[in-house]
Structures are given as C-alpha cells and as structure tokens.
Design a protein around this motif. Structure first.
Motif, PDB file in Angstrom:
ATOM      1  N   ASN A  67     -22.313  18.010  23.234  1.00 43.48           N
ATOM      2  CA  ASN A  67     -21.417  17.511  22.196  1.00 43.48           C
ATOM      3  C   ASN A  67     -21.482  15.990  22.198  1.00 43.48           C
ATOM      4  O   ASN A  67     -22.154  15.379  23.033  1.00 43.48           O
ATOM      5  N   TRP A  68     -20.750  15.374  21.268  1.00 48.39           N
ATOM      6  CA  TRP A  68     -20.674  13.917  21.187  1.00 48.39           C
ATOM      7  C   TRP A  68     -19.339  13.455  21.761  1.00 48.39           C
ATOM      8  O   TRP A  68     -18.310  14.076  21.528  1.00 48.39           O
ATOM      9  N   LEU A  69     -19.362  12.378  22.532  1.00 45.46           N
ATOM     10  CA  LEU A  69     -18.160  11.806  23.136  1.00 45.46           C
ATOM     11  C   LEU A  69     -17.920  10.413  22.565  1.00 45.46           C
ATOM     12  O   LEU A  69     -18.861   9.637  22.434  1.00 45.46           O
ATOM     13  N   ILE A  70     -16.661  10.099  22.273  1.00 51.02           N
ATOM     14  CA  ILE A  70     -16.319   8.758  21.796  1.00 51.02           C
ATOM     15  C   ILE A  70     -16.319   7.819  22.996  1.00 51.02           C
ATOM     16  O   ILE A  70     -15.595   8.027  23.964  1.00 51.02           O
ATOM     17  N   MET A  71     -17.145   6.790  22.918  1.00 54.76           N
ATOM     18  CA  MET A  71     -17.225   5.788  23.986  1.00 54.76           C
ATOM     19  C   MET A  71     -16.336   4.582  23.667  1.00 54.76           C
ATOM     20  O   MET A  71     -15.774   3.970  24.562  1.00 54.76           O
ATOM     21  N   SER A  72     -16.235   4.230  22.390  1.00 52.41           N
ATOM     22  CA  SER A  72     -15.333   3.164  21.953  1.00 52.41           C
ATOM     23  C   SER A  72     -15.026   3.381  20.475  1.00 52.41           C
ATOM     24  O   SER A  72     -15.804   3.972  19.759  1.00 52.41           O
ATOM     25  N   GLN A  73     -13.870   2.885  20.089  1.00 56.98           N
ATOM     26  CA  GLN A  73     -13.436   3.085  18.707  1.00 56.98           C
ATOM     27  C   GLN A  73     -12.470   1.967  18.327  1.00 56.98           C
ATOM     28  O   GLN A  73     -11.569   1.637  19.099  1.00 56.98           O
ATOM     29  N   ILE A  74     -12.682   1.399  17.142  1.00 52.18           N
ATOM     30  CA  ILE A  74     -11.737   0.431  16.579  1.00 52.18           C
ATOM     31  C   ILE A  74     -11.085   1.134  15.402  1.00 52.18           C
ATOM     32  O   ILE A  74     -11.750   1.487  14.435  1.00 52.18           O
ATOM     33  N   THR A  75      -9.771   1.361  15.523  1.00 49.57           N
ATOM     34  CA  THR A  75      -9.057   2.100  14.469  1.00 49.57           C
ATOM     35  C   THR A  75      -8.006   1.251  13.814  1.00 49.57           C
ATOM     36  O   THR A  75      -7.602   0.249  14.311  1.00 49.57           O
TER      37      THR A  75
END
Length: 75
Positions: A67-75
């Motif tokens: 699967n894909w994992l979120i490593m960083s996110q700007i929300t």
C-alpha cells in the motif's frame, strides 16, 4: 507532480513490487487534486479517491510493497 490548473485525478501505480518508491504531489493550481490507487490499495488506510488536495497543499507518499503510506503532508 505539480498540478497548475484544473481539477484532476492522479492514480498511483500499484504499490506491490516497488517498496520504498516515493511520489510527491503539489497542487499549485486552483482546482482539486483527487488521489487514487489501483485495486484495493490504500493511502495510509484511506480508500482510493478519499484524499484530495486543495490549492497550495501537498503530499508525499511511499510504497511499503503493498500500500501507500503518507510520509508528509501539508494540509
């Protein structure tokens, strides 16, 4: 990927067989970016199409081989 205009869907390739591959998506346009996966794969537990990026938001994901994992996110 830097999206500069319109609303679009981005479908990541299968996470299977590409462990540690990373993608970063930046939405610098005024539309919405919808993130999708193949098969029943998820992005940190979220179903395909459940995650969106509004203008000036970004996300970096990494394959764990399934699967894909979120490593960083700007929300």
């Amino acid at each position: 990927v830097n999206v500069t205009a319109n609303s679009i869907d981005i479908t990541f390739e299968t996470a299977v067989g590409c462990a540690n591959r990373e993608h970063e998506v930046i939405n610098s346009g005024s539309g919405t970016v919808t993130l999708k996966t193949t098969s029943a794969q998820t992005i940190s537990g979220s179903a395909s199409g459940a995650l969106t990026l509004a203008q000036w938001k970004s996300i970096r994901v990494k394959s764990d081989g399934a699967n894909w994992l979120i490593m960083s996110q700007i929300t």
